[in-house]
Design an enzyme around this catalytic site. Structure first.
Site, PDB file in Angstrom:
ATOM      1  CE  LYS A  99      -4.522   0.923   0.413  1.00 24.65           C
ATOM      2  NZ  LYS A  99      -5.646   0.038   0.103  1.00 24.65           N
TER       3      LYS A  99
HETATM    4  N1  GLU Z   1      -7.323   0.128  -3.238  1.00 23.18           N
HETATM    5  C1  GLU Z   1      -8.078  -1.058  -3.480  1.00 23.18           C
HETATM    6  C2  GLU Z   1      -8.147  -1.922  -2.248  1.00 23.18           C
HETATM    7  O1  GLU Z   1      -7.995  -1.447  -1.142  1.00 23.18           O
HETATM    8  C3  GLU Z   1      -7.590  -1.820  -4.708  1.00 23.18           C
HETATM    9  C4  GLU Z   1      -6.145  -2.170  -4.726  1.00 23.18           C
HETATM   10  C5  GLU Z   1      -5.695  -2.743  -6.054  1.00 23.18           C
HETATM   11  O2  GLU Z   1      -6.473  -2.851  -6.987  1.00 23.18           O
HETATM   12  O3  GLU Z   1      -4.508  -3.069  -6.142  1.00 23.18           O
HETATM   13  O4  GLU Z   1      -8.428  -3.099  -2.318  1.00 23.18           O
END
Ligand code: GLU
Length: 436
Positions: free
Chosen positions: A126
């Site tokens: 993240k």
């Molecule tokens: N931000 C989204 C999540 O928290 C998607 C992350 C992604 O597609 O890599 O799942």
């Protein structure tokens, strides 16, 4: 020989460095508790559980940009790769004034769990920048995104770690990230991020995927508890990419969206809000506040609204011990990451409210991110119907597996999802072995 562990005698396990220790029930502390809860169910794999309590790699970067008024501003950016045992890091990037390292660490860990829970071949990562993007011009936002991408460029890449949209980031931000990375490596690398615009290697259905996944697991769970979607009352917090789409799909299936709350206010209509009109209003005004044809609902009253389904789809830490007792829903579907505190989780459990946890309920987004990445690598793009059908299949299968584990061990769906996911991650960890 010097005692490197800092504890008397044993080199076995270093005490966690202070930044890894549970902050006072901030997101990382909550995550550590969740891991402790599943450890007894991991059998021999529990030997490796410490792996999950430490991010593999955490990068803090300074992001300086020139503002439109000629001054230079510095922002703090992060990219955390929690685990890569099952594949490259994968997870979104958020721009928010409250972003901290601890939060990004927790969000990266939840991505590891989520990706393993739906069995896509990724680890968890993240990123984020501590900034209020609403205060930046478009040019400033672009410079911020590009400089951040350059700074984290040393650890991301199509086979290393693949960012995606999250809170306050979108297709345009992904296009800038893809372009910046591509300029730096000297080739157009579409697979470095997902959630891109369709004509830049994006996937049909990606924008709606998280909301569609929320809806899909909601329908599955409703069957299990004998709840009919048609006529069910739904309350939604956050009406953007996740809550807005999930709300629309529930409304299309005959549910009534009775209450919606976001950062601009709360609205209520017992007969059900006109969702297409509301989506138009949000697109034009940036939020649900001021929507004509609805009563104003104050922030606190939202949680006590009469409804069968509650969908928190905004930020973490929203359902707490202060409001959990008032929730009337039979089912809470976590569209956001980490919206329920552990105390609130227990209160809801004791009241018999079924909680569909984030790590399975909002996994639709990353599932279609995976499809996007596969399409980019093969340069062969699928139809929207094909994508939606595959998404629904993945979500249903994952949910069925988690439901079964929950029944078997008589645990919550959150603990069951963690059991399934941690077993997959730690099994991979064990098979790979330690290097060197
Ligand atoms: N931000 C989204 C999540 O928290 C998607 C992350 C992604 O597609 O890599 O799942």
């Amino acid at each position: 020989m010097q005692n490197l562990s800092g504890t008397s005698g044993s080199l076995n396990t270093h005490p966690l460095p202070s930044y890894l220790q549970a902050d006072k029930l901030g997101p990382w502390g909550i995550y550590l508790q969740q891991v402790d809860r599943v450890t007894p169910y991991l059998g021999n794999l529990a030997r490796w559980v410490e792996t999950l309590k430490r991010p593999k790699r955490a990068l803090i970067v300074d992001v300086p940009i020139e503002l439109d008024n000629g001054t230079v501003a510095h922002f703090e950016g992060y990219r955390v790769q929690h685990n890569t045992s099952r594949g490259p890091g994968k997870g979104g990037v958020r721009f928010h004034q409250d972003v901290t390292l601890s939060e990004v660490m927790a969000l990266s860990a939840w991505m590891s769990i989520k990706n393993a829970a739906v069995n896509v071949p990724y680890g968890g990562a993240k990123g984020g920048i501590r900034v209020d993007p609403r205060k930046l011009s478009r040019g400033e936002l672009e410079r911020l995104t590009r400089r951040y991408t350059s700074e984290i460029g040393i650890i991301i890449g199509p086979t290393k770690d693949i960012p995606a949209p999250d809170v306050n980031t979108n297709e345009q931000v992904m296009a800038w990230m893809m372009d910046t990375y591509s300029m730096n490596v000297g080739e157009t690398a579409t697979g470095v991020v997902t959630g891109k615009p369709i004509h830049l290697g994006g996937s049909l259905g990606r924008r709606e995927a998280t909301g569609r996944g929320v809806y899909t697991v909601g329908v599955e769970a409703a069957h299990h508890i004998g709840l009919t979607i048609e006529g069910a009352r739904v309350a939604v917090q956050g009406f953007g990419n996740v809550g807005g789409i999930a709300g629309k799909l529930f409304a299309d299936a005959g549910a009534r969206i009775v209450a919606v709350q976001d950062h601009t206010g709360g609205i209520y209509r017992e007969a059900g809000l006109d969702v297409p009109e509301l989506l138009r209003h949000v697109a034009e005004n940036g939020g649900v506040g001021g929507f004509p044809g609805a009563e104003v609902l104050d922030a606190d009253a939202f949680w006590g609204v009469d409804c069968e389904i509650l969908i928190p789809a905004a930020l973490e830490g929203q359902i707490t011990r202060d409001n959990a007792g008032r929730i009337k829903a039979r089912m809470v579907i976590e569209g956001a990451n980490g919206p329920t505190t552990p105390e609130a989780d227990d209160i809801l459990h004791d009241k018999g409210v079924l909680v569909l946890p984030d790590v399975i309920a909002n996994a639709g987004g990353v599932t279609v991110s995976y499809f996007e990445w596969v399409q980019d690598f093969s340069s062969f793009f699928w139809s929207e119907d094909e994508i939606n059908a595959r998404l629904v299949r993945v979500m249903k299968e994952a949910f069925a597996g988690v439901w079964q584990v929950a029944q078997e061990h008589r645990v919550s769906l959150r603990t069951a999802t963690f059991i399934v996911a941690c077993q997959r991650i730690l099994h991979a960890r064990e098979m790979r072995g330690l290097y060197p």
